[in-house]
Scaffold this motif. Structure first.
Motif, PDB file in Angstrom:
ATOM      1  N   LEU A  96      -9.098 -16.281   0.659  1.00 18.39           N
ATOM      2  CA  LEU A  96      -8.522 -15.775  -0.379  1.00 18.39           C
ATOM      3  C   LEU A  96      -8.135 -14.210  -0.116  1.00 18.39           C
ATOM      4  O   LEU A  96      -7.325 -13.512  -0.566  1.00 18.39           O
ATOM      5  N   ARG A  97      -9.159 -13.541   0.489  1.00 17.37           N
ATOM      6  CA  ARG A  97      -9.053 -12.216   0.871  1.00 17.37           C
ATOM      7  C   ARG A  97      -7.906 -11.929   1.759  1.00 17.37           C
ATOM      8  O   ARG A  97      -7.046 -10.992   1.504  1.00 17.37           O
ATOM      9  N   ALA A  98      -7.649 -12.793   2.861  1.00 16.18           N
ATOM     10  CA  ALA A  98      -6.374 -12.460   3.526  1.00 16.18           C
ATOM     11  C   ALA A  98      -5.302 -12.922   2.686  1.00 16.18           C
ATOM     12  O   ALA A  98      -4.170 -12.422   2.934  1.00 16.18           O
ATOM     13  N   GLN A  99      -5.218 -14.043   1.896  1.00 18.41           N
ATOM     14  CA  GLN A  99      -3.995 -14.129   0.905  1.00 18.41           C
ATOM     15  C   GLN A  99      -3.736 -12.968  -0.004  1.00 18.41           C
ATOM     16  O   GLN A  99      -2.797 -12.452  -0.142  1.00 18.41           O
ATOM     17  N   SER A 100      -4.941 -12.372  -0.525  1.00 12.09           N
ATOM     18  CA  SER A 100      -4.881 -11.105  -1.154  1.00 12.09           C
ATOM     19  C   SER A 100      -4.168  -9.861  -0.578  1.00 12.09           C
ATOM     20  O   SER A 100      -3.277  -9.302  -1.323  1.00 12.09           O
ATOM     21  N   ARG A 101      -4.490  -9.844   0.701  1.00 13.38           N
ATOM     22  CA  ARG A 101      -4.105  -8.706   1.668  1.00 13.38           C
ATOM     23  C   ARG A 101      -2.588  -9.035   1.884  1.00 13.38           C
ATOM     24  O   ARG A 101      -1.786  -7.982   1.681  1.00 13.38           O
ATOM     25  N   ALA A 102      -2.117 -10.111   2.006  1.00 15.60           N
ATOM     26  CA  ALA A 102      -0.792 -10.565   2.301  1.00 15.60           C
ATOM     27  C   ALA A 102       0.196 -10.280   1.195  1.00 15.60           C
ATOM     28  O   ALA A 102       1.202  -9.710   1.214  1.00 15.60           O
ATOM     29  N   LEU A 103      -0.588 -10.707  -0.231  1.00 17.84           N
ATOM     30  CA  LEU A 103       0.216 -10.416  -1.133  1.00 17.84           C
ATOM     31  C   LEU A 103       0.402  -9.040  -1.613  1.00 17.84           C
ATOM     32  O   LEU A 103       1.332  -8.467  -2.010  1.00 17.84           O
ATOM     33  N   ALA A 104      -0.730  -8.246  -1.262  1.00 16.27           N
ATOM     34  CA  ALA A 104      -0.784  -6.725  -1.659  1.00 16.27           C
ATOM     35  C   ALA A 104       0.458  -6.022  -0.524  1.00 16.27           C
ATOM     36  O   ALA A 104       1.181  -4.972  -1.048  1.00 16.27           O
ATOM     37  N   ALA A 105       0.433  -6.617   0.542  1.00 15.77           N
ATOM     38  CA  ALA A 105       1.402  -6.090   1.513  1.00 15.77           C
ATOM     39  C   ALA A 105       2.702  -6.436   1.061  1.00 15.77           C
ATOM     40  O   ALA A 105       3.681  -5.495   1.216  1.00 15.77           O
ATOM     41  N   GLU A 106       2.920  -7.692   0.714  1.00 11.57           N
ATOM     42  CA  GLU A 106       4.253  -8.077   0.167  1.00 11.57           C
ATOM     43  C   GLU A 106       4.770  -7.138  -1.065  1.00 11.57           C
ATOM     44  O   GLU A 106       5.839  -6.874  -1.227  1.00 11.57           O
ATOM     45  N   ARG A 107       3.825  -7.149  -2.002  1.00 12.61           N
ATOM     46  CA  ARG A 107       4.109  -6.240  -3.206  1.00 12.61           C
ATOM     47  C   ARG A 107       4.347  -4.817  -2.909  1.00 12.61           C
ATOM     48  O   ARG A 107       5.244  -4.228  -3.460  1.00 12.61           O
ATOM     49  N   SER A 108       3.629  -4.205  -1.824  1.00 12.14           N
ATOM     50  CA  SER A 108       3.970  -2.883  -1.289  1.00 12.14           C
ATOM     51  C   SER A 108       5.338  -2.818  -0.521  1.00 12.14           C
ATOM     52  O   SER A 108       6.109  -1.781  -1.037  1.00 12.14           O
ATOM     53  N   ALA A 109       5.738  -3.662  -0.197  1.00 14.17           N
ATOM     54  CA  ALA A 109       7.048  -3.750   0.495  1.00 14.17           C
ATOM     55  C   ALA A 109       8.408  -3.890  -0.311  1.00 14.17           C
ATOM     56  O   ALA A 109       9.158  -3.059  -0.489  1.00 14.17           O
ATOM     57  N   ILE A 110       7.928  -4.711  -1.613  1.00 11.68           N
ATOM     58  CA  ILE A 110       8.961  -4.894  -2.566  1.00 11.68           C
ATOM     59  C   ILE A 110       9.081  -3.422  -3.436  1.00 11.68           C
ATOM     60  O   ILE A 110      10.035  -3.093  -3.622  1.00 11.68           O
ATOM     61  N   TYR A 111       7.957  -2.815  -3.709  1.00 11.57           N
ATOM     62  CA  TYR A 111       7.855  -1.403  -4.224  1.00 11.57           C
ATOM     63  C   TYR A 111       8.562  -0.481  -3.520  1.00 11.57           C
ATOM     64  O   TYR A 111       9.427   0.323  -3.958  1.00 11.57           O
ATOM     65  N   ASP A 112       8.438  -0.460  -2.199  1.00  6.19           N
ATOM     66  CA  ASP A 112       9.116   0.277  -1.242  1.00  6.19           C
ATOM     67  C   ASP A 112      10.566   0.042  -1.384  1.00  6.19           C
ATOM     68  O   ASP A 112      11.490   1.039  -1.322  1.00  6.19           O
ATOM     69  N   GLU A 113      10.991  -1.051  -1.214  1.00  3.53           N
ATOM     70  CA  GLU A 113      12.658  -1.575  -1.655  1.00  3.53           C
ATOM     71  C   GLU A 113      12.906  -0.833  -2.719  1.00  3.53           C
ATOM     72  O   GLU A 113      14.252  -0.237  -2.765  1.00  3.53           O
ATOM     73  N   ILE A 114      12.294  -1.327  -3.861  1.00  2.00           N
ATOM     74  CA  ILE A 114      12.653  -0.776  -5.100  1.00  2.00           C
ATOM     75  C   ILE A 114      12.914   0.901  -5.176  1.00  2.00           C
ATOM     76  O   ILE A 114      13.901   1.308  -5.654  1.00  2.00           O
ATOM     77  N   ASN A 115      11.883   1.523  -4.662  1.00  2.00           N
ATOM     78  CA  ASN A 115      12.227   2.858  -4.656  1.00  2.00           C
ATOM     79  C   ASN A 115      13.063   3.326  -3.629  1.00  2.00           C
ATOM     80  O   ASN A 115      13.943   4.351  -4.011  1.00  2.00           O
ATOM     81  N   THR A 116      13.513   2.665  -2.594  1.00  2.00           N
ATOM     82  CA  THR A 116      14.800   2.866  -1.841  1.00  2.00           C
ATOM     83  C   THR A 116      15.979   2.751  -2.712  1.00  2.00           C
ATOM     84  O   THR A 116      16.804   3.716  -2.550  1.00  2.00           O
ATOM     85  N   HIS A 117      16.188   1.619  -3.263  1.00  2.00           N
ATOM     86  CA  HIS A 117      17.261   1.342  -4.107  1.00  2.00           C
ATOM     87  C   HIS A 117      17.529   2.748  -5.293  1.00  2.00           C
ATOM     88  O   HIS A 117      18.552   3.004  -5.392  1.00  2.00           O
TER      89      HIS A 117
END
Length: 169
Positions: A96-117
């Protein structure tokens, strides 16, 4: 040959080589009593009785060791059973911690993409704003009115070629 036999031979050789009137220093060594060479063999019945006694004690100790091993194995089995449940829970927690880290990384990537746009959008909006500032006219009607004014000025006033180019600009 034992050590005593060597001493006896040395003493005999010294007596033979020594002069007849010389005192014998090794005579003291000859006075040492020799141990009795008649050793009786051990009683076989006593020996066998002692061996059987030792073997009986060893068998008793081996049985006790086996009992202790069985007790430890039983306790280890109980410990492993509870350890298995906690181990499974720990493993699930790690997953579950690994899934949480993966989701946090994915969320961070999405926020980075939103900020770029958003930054790109801000840059385009700034460029549009600069273009609007460069054009003094806000609407099509204003542009048409400015063209008519320049055409009227050109028709009513005599202009040189340089002035015509200036008006057209």
């Amino acid at each position: 040959m034992g050590e005593e036999d060597n001493k006896d031979l040395v003493a005999e050789a010294a007596e033979a080589s020594a002069p007849a009137g010389a005192p014998a220093a090794e005579k003291e060594e000859e006075e040492i009593p020799k141990p009795e060479m008649n050793v009786k063999p051990p009683n076989e019945n006593e020996f066998n009785a002692k061996v059987e006694e030792v073997q009986a004690r060893m068998e008793g100790l081996h049985k006790r060791i086996q009992e202790i091993k069985e007790t430890l194995d039983a306790r280890e089995g109980l410990r492993n059973a509870s350890h298995t449940e906690s181990g499974q829970a720990r493993q699930r927690l790690q997953e579950l911690r690994a899934q949480s880290r993966a989701l946090a990384a994915e969320r961070s990537a999405i926020y980075d993409e939103i900020n770029t746009h958003q930054e790109g959008s801000k840059a385009r909006s700034a460029a549009v704003g600069d273009l609007k500032k460069a054009i003094p006219y806000a609407s099509v009607e204003e542009i048409d009115r400015a063209i008519k004014e320049k055409e009227h000025y050109q028709e009513t006033n005599p202009l040189t070629l340089q002035q015509v180019k200036k008006v057209m600009a």
